[in-house]
Design an enzyme around this catalytic site. Structure first.
Site, PDB file in Angstrom:
ATOM      1  N   HIS A 137       0.813  -1.219   0.000  1.00 59.24           N
ATOM      2  CA  HIS A 137       0.000   0.000   0.000  1.00 59.24           C
ATOM      3  C   HIS A 137       0.846   1.268   0.000  1.00 59.24           C
ATOM      4  O   HIS A 137       0.361   2.341  -0.370  1.00 59.24           O
ATOM      5  CB  HIS A 137      -1.012   0.007   1.157  1.00 59.24           C
ATOM      6  CG  HIS A 137      -0.457   0.318   2.507  1.00 59.24           C
ATOM      7  ND1 HIS A 137      -0.148  -0.650   3.439  1.00 59.24           N
ATOM      8  CD2 HIS A 137      -0.189   1.504   3.099  1.00 59.24           C
ATOM      9  CE1 HIS A 137       0.281  -0.073   4.546  1.00 59.24           C
ATOM     10  NE2 HIS A 137       0.274   1.240   4.368  1.00 59.24           N
ATOM     11  N   ASP A 180       0.186  -7.710   1.782  1.00 60.22           N
ATOM     12  CA  ASP A 180       0.626  -6.313   1.712  1.00 60.22           C
ATOM     13  C   ASP A 180       2.152  -6.251   1.605  1.00 60.22           C
ATOM     14  O   ASP A 180       2.855  -5.966   2.573  1.00 60.22           O
ATOM     15  CB  ASP A 180       0.128  -5.570   2.951  1.00 60.22           C
ATOM     16  CG  ASP A 180       0.226  -4.057   2.824  1.00 60.22           C
ATOM     17  OD1 ASP A 180       0.607  -3.571   1.742  1.00 60.22           O
ATOM     18  OD2 ASP A 180      -0.097  -3.366   3.816  1.00 60.22           O
ATOM     19  N   SER A 189       4.308   2.670   8.008  1.00 59.08           N
ATOM     20  CA  SER A 189       3.938   1.588   7.098  1.00 59.08           C
ATOM     21  C   SER A 189       5.144   1.021   6.359  1.00 59.08           C
ATOM     22  O   SER A 189       6.023   1.770   5.910  1.00 59.08           O
ATOM     23  CB  SER A 189       2.926   2.088   6.070  1.00 59.08           C
ATOM     24  OG  SER A 189       1.644   2.163   6.616  1.00 59.08           O
TER      25      SER A 189
END
Length: 276
Positions: free
Chosen positions: A83, A136, A233
């Site tokens: 992402h 992810d 992230s």
């Protein structure tokens, strides 16, 4: 996004040419379990495999344009979250970001230490599902190799580092308070790997997210207080000297009963050699 995908989503864009630093400081051997919200400052020399992803054109010159983290798992191979390479984060396709860089060895993002590596190649897991958040993973290939000391080994299937209660550390330059207070220097928070039942109870498939044990692992503390947050992230979760997860999603930051959810490295490791 929530705190559901733990990325910095909105920063002013100020174009600025990237100047490569000349020398990487030689790191100490990787010592993962030492000891982000509820964390403490840590030097990149203590965790040389932690890297920052950067684009000044998209995110501005402050803090070197950092927007996500990553982990070095091979001389030219960096893992991050899929992402992080999405339009939701970058505002465009990743290949339309001309100054996408991997920053290695820079503890303070306001400085110029370390080296900024152009991405020679980017592979984003085609199986990644943004709504379900499974798989992810993205793999960035660096333009030239790093020394072996910068590499953290990946945990494989059955690794004892995944046992519930195992002490782990999450690293990043993201929000340290849960209120938009982004760090300029690298931070580390100590958490515990949690059992799948706890994670499934926290995220049973509601609007907050669906925890999937085969591709995810979660970590935190029962009372909260320590966690990854926005801007972290793609950064590493390390236990037993091995990379066990990448910061992916969760509800809030450091909230009791809402642990951080990470991409399970043992599930995605087979994808890495072919594309890294």
């Amino acid at each position: 996004m929530r705190r559901s995908l733990r990325s910095l989503l909105a920063v002013s864009a100020v174009p600025l040419a990237v100047a490569l630093a000349l020398v990487l400081v030689a790191p100490a051997p990787a010592t993962a379990d030492r000891g982000v919200v509820g964390g403490q400052p840590v030097r990149t020399v203590e965790a040389p495999w932690v890297v920052a992803l950067s684009s000044r054109e998209v995110f501005g010159a402050a803090r070197s344009g950092q927007f996500c983290g990553g982990a070095v798992v091979g001389p030219t191979t960096v893992l991050t979250a899929a992402h992080c390479m999405s339009r939701a984060v970058l505002g465009r396709s990743w290949w339309e970001v001309p100054d996408l860089r991997v920053i290695v060895g820079r503890n303070d993002l306001r400085g110029t230490a370390g080296v900024e590596y152009p991405a020679a190649r980017v592979w984003v897991n085609p199986a990644y599902e943004g709504d379900e958040r499974a798989g992810d993973l993205a793999v960035i290939t660096l333009s030239r190799p790093l020394p072996p000391a910068y590499v953290v080994p990946m945990a494989r299937q059955g690794d004892p580092a995944y046992r519930p209660g195992t002490r782990a550390a999450v690293y990043g330059w993201g929000d340290t308070e849960g209120d938009g207070s982004y760090a300029s220097t690298l931070h580390m928070a100590t958490v515990r790997v949690l059992d799948d039942a706890t994670c499934e109870t926290a995220y049973p498939g509601s609007t907050e997210g669906d925890y999937q044990a085969d591709s995810m692992v979660c970590a935190g503390l029962p009372k909260g207080g320590h966690d990854a947050c926005q801007g972290d992230s793609g950064g590493p979760l390390v236990a037993g000297g091995r990379l066990v997860g990448l910061v992916s999603w969760g509800s809030g930051c450091a909230v009791a009963g809402r642990p951080g959810v990470y991409t399970r490295i043992s599930a995605v490791a087979p994808l890495v050699p072919a594309h890294g």
